[in-house]
Design a protein around this motif. Sequence first.
Motif, PDB file in Angstrom:
ATOM      1  N   VAL A 141      15.453 -78.442 -23.136  1.00 45.19           N
ATOM      2  CA  VAL A 141      14.189 -78.138 -22.472  1.00 45.19           C
ATOM      3  C   VAL A 141      13.167 -79.201 -22.848  1.00 45.19           C
ATOM      4  O   VAL A 141      13.085 -79.609 -24.009  1.00 45.19           O
ATOM      5  N   LEU A 142      12.417 -79.660 -21.856  1.00 47.48           N
ATOM      6  CA  LEU A 142      11.337 -80.604 -22.122  1.00 47.48           C
ATOM      7  C   LEU A 142      10.109 -79.814 -22.555  1.00 47.48           C
ATOM      8  O   LEU A 142       9.725 -78.836 -21.902  1.00 47.48           O
ATOM      9  N   THR A 143       9.484 -80.223 -23.668  1.00 48.79           N
ATOM     10  CA  THR A 143       8.299 -79.527 -24.167  1.00 48.79           C
ATOM     11  C   THR A 143       7.130 -80.497 -24.294  1.00 48.79           C
ATOM     12  O   THR A 143       7.315 -81.713 -24.379  1.00 48.79           O
ATOM     13  N   THR A 144       5.931 -79.928 -24.313  1.00 47.21           N
ATOM     14  CA  THR A 144       4.731 -80.706 -24.568  1.00 47.21           C
ATOM     15  C   THR A 144       3.815 -79.892 -25.464  1.00 47.21           C
ATOM     16  O   THR A 144       4.121 -78.748 -25.813  1.00 47.21           O
ATOM     17  N   GLU A 145       2.663 -80.467 -25.809  1.00 49.42           N
ATOM     18  CA  GLU A 145       1.746 -79.839 -26.755  1.00 49.42           C
ATOM     19  C   GLU A 145       0.604 -79.145 -26.014  1.00 49.42           C
ATOM     20  O   GLU A 145      -0.010 -79.715 -25.099  1.00 49.42           O
ATOM     21  N   ALA A 146       0.311 -77.925 -26.406  1.00 51.85           N
ATOM     22  CA  ALA A 146      -0.847 -77.203 -25.896  1.00 51.85           C
ATOM     23  C   ALA A 146      -1.761 -76.860 -27.071  1.00 51.85           C
ATOM     24  O   ALA A 146      -1.355 -76.942 -28.232  1.00 51.85           O
ATOM     25  N   THR A 147      -2.981 -76.503 -26.755  1.00 48.95           N
ATOM     26  CA  THR A 147      -3.838 -75.988 -27.817  1.00 48.95           C
ATOM     27  C   THR A 147      -3.381 -74.570 -28.166  1.00 48.95           C
ATOM     28  O   THR A 147      -2.639 -73.923 -27.422  1.00 48.95           O
ATOM     29  N   ARG A 148      -3.845 -74.091 -29.271  1.00 50.28           N
ATOM     30  CA  ARG A 148      -3.482 -72.748 -29.715  1.00 50.28           C
ATOM     31  C   ARG A 148      -3.891 -71.694 -28.674  1.00 50.28           C
ATOM     32  O   ARG A 148      -3.134 -70.757 -28.389  1.00 50.28           O
ATOM     33  N   GLU A 149      -5.075 -71.875 -28.078  1.00 48.24           N
ATOM     34  CA  GLU A 149      -5.577 -70.917 -27.104  1.00 48.24           C
ATOM     35  C   GLU A 149      -4.801 -70.986 -25.790  1.00 48.24           C
ATOM     36  O   GLU A 149      -4.545 -69.966 -25.137  1.00 48.24           O
ATOM     37  N   GLN A 150      -4.418 -72.176 -25.388  1.00 51.51           N
ATOM     38  CA  GLN A 150      -3.725 -72.355 -24.120  1.00 51.51           C
ATOM     39  C   GLN A 150      -2.268 -71.932 -24.168  1.00 51.51           C
ATOM     40  O   GLN A 150      -1.696 -71.506 -23.164  1.00 51.51           O
ATOM     41  N   SER A 151      -1.662 -72.031 -25.332  1.00 49.93           N
ATOM     42  CA  SER A 151      -0.211 -71.864 -25.440  1.00 49.93           C
ATOM     43  C   SER A 151       0.272 -70.501 -24.964  1.00 49.93           C
ATOM     44  O   SER A 151       1.389 -70.386 -24.444  1.00 49.93           O
ATOM     45  N   VAL A 152      -0.539 -69.444 -25.118  1.00 46.49           N
ATOM     46  CA  VAL A 152      -0.081 -68.101 -24.772  1.00 46.49           C
ATOM     47  C   VAL A 152       0.098 -67.914 -23.265  1.00 46.49           C
ATOM     48  O   VAL A 152       0.614 -66.886 -22.830  1.00 46.49           O
ATOM     49  N   HIS A 153      -0.317 -68.880 -22.459  1.00 48.34           N
ATOM     50  CA  HIS A 153      -0.134 -68.797 -21.008  1.00 48.34           C
ATOM     51  C   HIS A 153       1.169 -69.455 -20.556  1.00 48.34           C
ATOM     52  O   HIS A 153       1.425 -69.532 -19.348  1.00 48.34           O
ATOM     53  N   TYR A 154       1.972 -69.905 -21.491  1.00 49.84           N
ATOM     54  CA  TYR A 154       3.199 -70.646 -21.173  1.00 49.84           C
ATOM     55  C   TYR A 154       4.379 -70.070 -21.941  1.00 49.84           C
ATOM     56  O   TYR A 154       4.224 -69.146 -22.747  1.00 49.84           O
ATOM     57  N   GLY A 155       5.559 -70.645 -21.691  1.00 49.05           N
ATOM     58  CA  GLY A 155       6.708 -70.338 -22.517  1.00 49.05           C
ATOM     59  C   GLY A 155       6.600 -71.090 -23.828  1.00 49.05           C
ATOM     60  O   GLY A 155       6.587 -72.321 -23.842  1.00 49.05           O
ATOM     61  N   CYS A 156       6.491 -70.372 -24.939  1.00 50.27           N
ATOM     62  CA  CYS A 156       6.300 -70.995 -26.253  1.00 50.27           C
ATOM     63  C   CYS A 156       7.656 -71.220 -26.924  1.00 50.27           C
ATOM     64  O   CYS A 156       8.521 -70.339 -26.918  1.00 50.27           O
ATOM     65  N   VAL A 157       7.806 -72.410 -27.501  1.00 53.70           N
ATOM     66  CA  VAL A 157       9.086 -72.836 -28.054  1.00 53.70           C
ATOM     67  C   VAL A 157       8.905 -73.190 -29.531  1.00 53.70           C
ATOM     68  O   VAL A 157       8.103 -74.071 -29.862  1.00 53.70           O
ATOM     69  N   VAL A 158       9.639 -72.500 -30.395  1.00 54.74           N
ATOM     70  CA  VAL A 158       9.651 -72.831 -31.824  1.00 54.74           C
ATOM     71  C   VAL A 158      10.859 -73.730 -32.080  1.00 54.74           C
ATOM     72  O   VAL A 158      11.992 -73.344 -31.792  1.00 54.74           O
ATOM     73  N   HIS A 168      13.339 -70.239 -31.439  1.00 53.23           N
ATOM     74  CA  HIS A 168      12.705 -69.042 -30.893  1.00 53.23           C
ATOM     75  C   HIS A 168      12.033 -69.419 -29.577  1.00 53.23           C
ATOM     76  O   HIS A 168      11.444 -70.495 -29.467  1.00 53.23           O
ATOM     77  N   TYR A 169      12.138 -68.538 -28.574  1.00 54.30           N
ATOM     78  CA  TYR A 169      11.496 -68.767 -27.278  1.00 54.30           C
ATOM     79  C   TYR A 169      10.850 -67.461 -26.828  1.00 54.30           C
ATOM     80  O   TYR A 169      11.498 -66.410 -26.778  1.00 54.30           O
ATOM     81  N   VAL A 170       9.552 -67.534 -26.482  1.00 57.14           N
ATOM     82  CA  VAL A 170       8.834 -66.363 -25.973  1.00 57.14           C
ATOM     83  C   VAL A 170       8.005 -66.803 -24.771  1.00 57.14           C
ATOM     84  O   VAL A 170       7.238 -67.758 -24.849  1.00 57.14           O
ATOM     85  N   GLU A 171       8.153 -66.085 -23.669  1.00 59.41           N
ATOM     86  CA  GLU A 171       7.391 -66.395 -22.458  1.00 59.41           C
ATOM     87  C   GLU A 171       6.048 -65.671 -22.491  1.00 59.41           C
ATOM     88  O   GLU A 171       5.979 -64.445 -22.611  1.00 59.41           O
ATOM     89  N   LYS A 172       4.956 -66.433 -22.424  1.00 57.18           N
ATOM     90  CA  LYS A 172       3.591 -65.905 -22.392  1.00 57.18           C
ATOM     91  C   LYS A 172       3.384 -64.809 -23.443  1.00 57.18           C
ATOM     92  O   LYS A 172       3.136 -63.640 -23.115  1.00 57.18           O
ATOM     93  N   PRO A 173       3.491 -65.171 -24.707  1.00 62.01           N
ATOM     94  CA  PRO A 173       3.359 -64.164 -25.776  1.00 62.01           C
ATOM     95  C   PRO A 173       1.950 -63.579 -25.827  1.00 62.01           C
ATOM     96  O   PRO A 173       0.978 -64.212 -25.403  1.00 62.01           O
ATOM     97  N   THR A 179       2.473 -74.101 -30.598  1.00 61.19           N
ATOM     98  CA  THR A 179       1.767 -74.986 -29.669  1.00 61.19           C
ATOM     99  C   THR A 179       2.734 -75.796 -28.824  1.00 61.19           C
ATOM    100  O   THR A 179       2.304 -76.519 -27.911  1.00 61.19           O
ATOM    101  N   ASN A 180       4.029 -75.717 -29.097  1.00 63.22           N
ATOM    102  CA  ASN A 180       5.028 -76.343 -28.233  1.00 63.22           C
ATOM    103  C   ASN A 180       5.287 -75.436 -27.043  1.00 63.22           C
ATOM    104  O   ASN A 180       5.646 -74.266 -27.208  1.00 63.22           O
ATOM    105  N   ILE A 181       5.121 -75.969 -25.836  1.00 62.95           N
ATOM    106  CA  ILE A 181       5.342 -75.165 -24.637  1.00 62.95           C
ATOM    107  C   ILE A 181       6.371 -75.831 -23.733  1.00 62.95           C
ATOM    108  O   ILE A 181       6.523 -77.047 -23.720  1.00 62.95           O
ATOM    109  N   SER A 182       7.064 -74.994 -22.968  1.00 58.69           N
ATOM    110  CA  SER A 182       8.057 -75.493 -22.017  1.00 58.69           C
ATOM    111  C   SER A 182       7.381 -76.141 -20.830  1.00 58.69           C
ATOM    112  O   SER A 182       6.395 -75.626 -20.298  1.00 58.69           O
ATOM    113  N   CYS A 183       7.932 -77.271 -20.389  1.00 58.10           N
ATOM    114  CA  CYS A 183       7.431 -77.960 -19.194  1.00 58.10           C
ATOM    115  C   CYS A 183       8.103 -77.486 -17.912  1.00 58.10           C
ATOM    116  O   CYS A 183       7.786 -77.980 -16.828  1.00 58.10           O
ATOM    117  N   GLY A 184       9.066 -76.550 -18.010  1.00 61.28           N
ATOM    118  CA  GLY A 184       9.762 -76.091 -16.814  1.00 61.28           C
ATOM    119  C   GLY A 184      10.762 -77.106 -16.284  1.00 61.28           C
ATOM    120  O   GLY A 184      11.071 -77.115 -15.086  1.00 61.28           O
TER     121      GLY A 184
END
Length: 422
Positions: A141-158, A168-173, A179-184
Motif C-alpha cells: 500500500v502506498l502511504t503518505t503523511e497526514a497531520t494528527r487531526e486529519q488522519s482520522v478521516h483516512y485509512g490509518c496505517v501502523v 495495524h490498519y484502521v479505516e477512519k478511526p 499519521t501514516n495514511i493510505s493513498c488508495g
Amino acid sequence: MSYKAVILIGGPQKGTRFRPLSLEQPKPLFPIAGFPTIQHHIEQLCSKVEGLREILLIGFYQPSEIISFVSQAQRDYSVNIRYLQEFTALGTAGGIYHFRDQILFGRPTAVFIINADVCGDLPLDEMVAFRGTKPEASCIVLTTEATREQSVHYGCVVVDADSNEVMHYVEKPTTFVSTNISCGIYLVTVDLFEQLSSAFDKRSQLALHNDGDSMEPIEAIWFEADIFPNMASTGRFFALHTTRWWSQIKTAAAAVYANRHYLRLYHETHPQRLSKQTDDGPTIVGDVYIHPSATVDASAKIGPNVSIGKTVIVGPGVRLKESIVLEGAVLQDHSCVMHSIIGWNSVVGQWARVEGTPIGPNPNMPFAKLENKPLFKPDGRLNPALTILGCNVQIPRETIVLNSIVLPHKELSGNYKNQIIL
C-alpha cells in the motif's frame, strides 16, 4: 515481469459532493489540467511501469458513458484498455473479486489497483522496485503523511519502521492511530485473491444467517474493512511511504487544487502542454493550459494555474486566474474569473466578476485535506468557498457572483454571494 492495472471508477451514485459538475459527466472523466482525471492515471501507469500489459476500468457507469473515452485512450496509448461494468456497486474490492478471472488472465506478476478519486505524482515505479525487495508481499500500500487531526478521516496505517510491514490498519478511526495514511493505491499479487475469496465466503455465511436482510449484495467487499485489517501483521502486507504530492478529489475545490499541481508536473512530463508567452498572444502568468481549439484574445491575462477547455472563447480584457474553464464556455469582454470552475457552455457577461476564495493549504504540502469539511461554515459561507457554475449558466453583464454554486441551466438576474442557486 508483466503487470496489469485496475482503476476503480465507481458509478453515478458516487461523487455527490462533486455536484453540480458530476450531473453532466462521470466524475472520473472530469477534465483537470485539460485531460480527464483517469487519463492522468493511465499516463503515469504507461510511463512508469515497464511490462504493463493491460488497464481495466471497473465501475457501474453505463458503458455508453465510458466507451468513448476508452476508445480514444486505446488509440493514444500502447496498452490494452477495457471497461468492465459491475452489475451494482460492489465496494472497493468486490469488483476485483467479481472480475478476478479477467484480471488474472495471462498470469500477471502483479496488479496495480488505483482508486479513481485520488491524484498525485504517483511513485508507481518505486512501488515496483520496492516489491522486488519484498518477495513475500501479497499487497503493498502506498502511504503518505497526514497531520494528527486529519488522519482520522483516512485509512490509518501502523508500519514497522525497520521492515515496512503493516502491523495495524484502521479505516477512519474514532481516535488517533497513526499519521501514516493510505493513498488508495495498491500493488497486489495473486495471493491477495485468496483473501478476497475468504472474505466472500464470510459474507455468504452471514447472508445465510441473516436470511438475506442486508441491503448490500453478497459480493460487496471492501479492502478497508474486510481485507486490510485481517492482513495486518501477517508478514504479507507492506507499506511504501511517499512525500510526493497526493490528494483526493471529492469536491470541486479539490479539483482546482489538483489542477494546480498537474500543471506543475507538466514541466517535467509534458512541457508542450503549457502555454508560452508570445508577442501576439495573451499575457500568460505561471502555468496555463489552453486547448488548441480555444480562442483567447491577445489582450486577456491568463494565469497562474488555469486550464481552458475545447472551443472556449475568452474575450478582450478578460482576467482569468486559478480556475478551470470547461468546453464551450464564453468569457465576454473584460470579465474576471478567479478561483472558480466555469461549466460547459456557460456564459460570463461583459464586466461580470465570478470569484471564489483562494484554496489552501500550502501548495508545497504533499496532499490537501479539502474533502471532509462541512458544506457551510458557521457564518453561512460555503466551505471551501469556490464558485462553481454548472453547465449552460448565464451570468449577465456587470454582475458579481462570489463564493456561490449555481446549478445547471440557470440565468441569473442579479448579484449573489455565499449562496447555492437552485
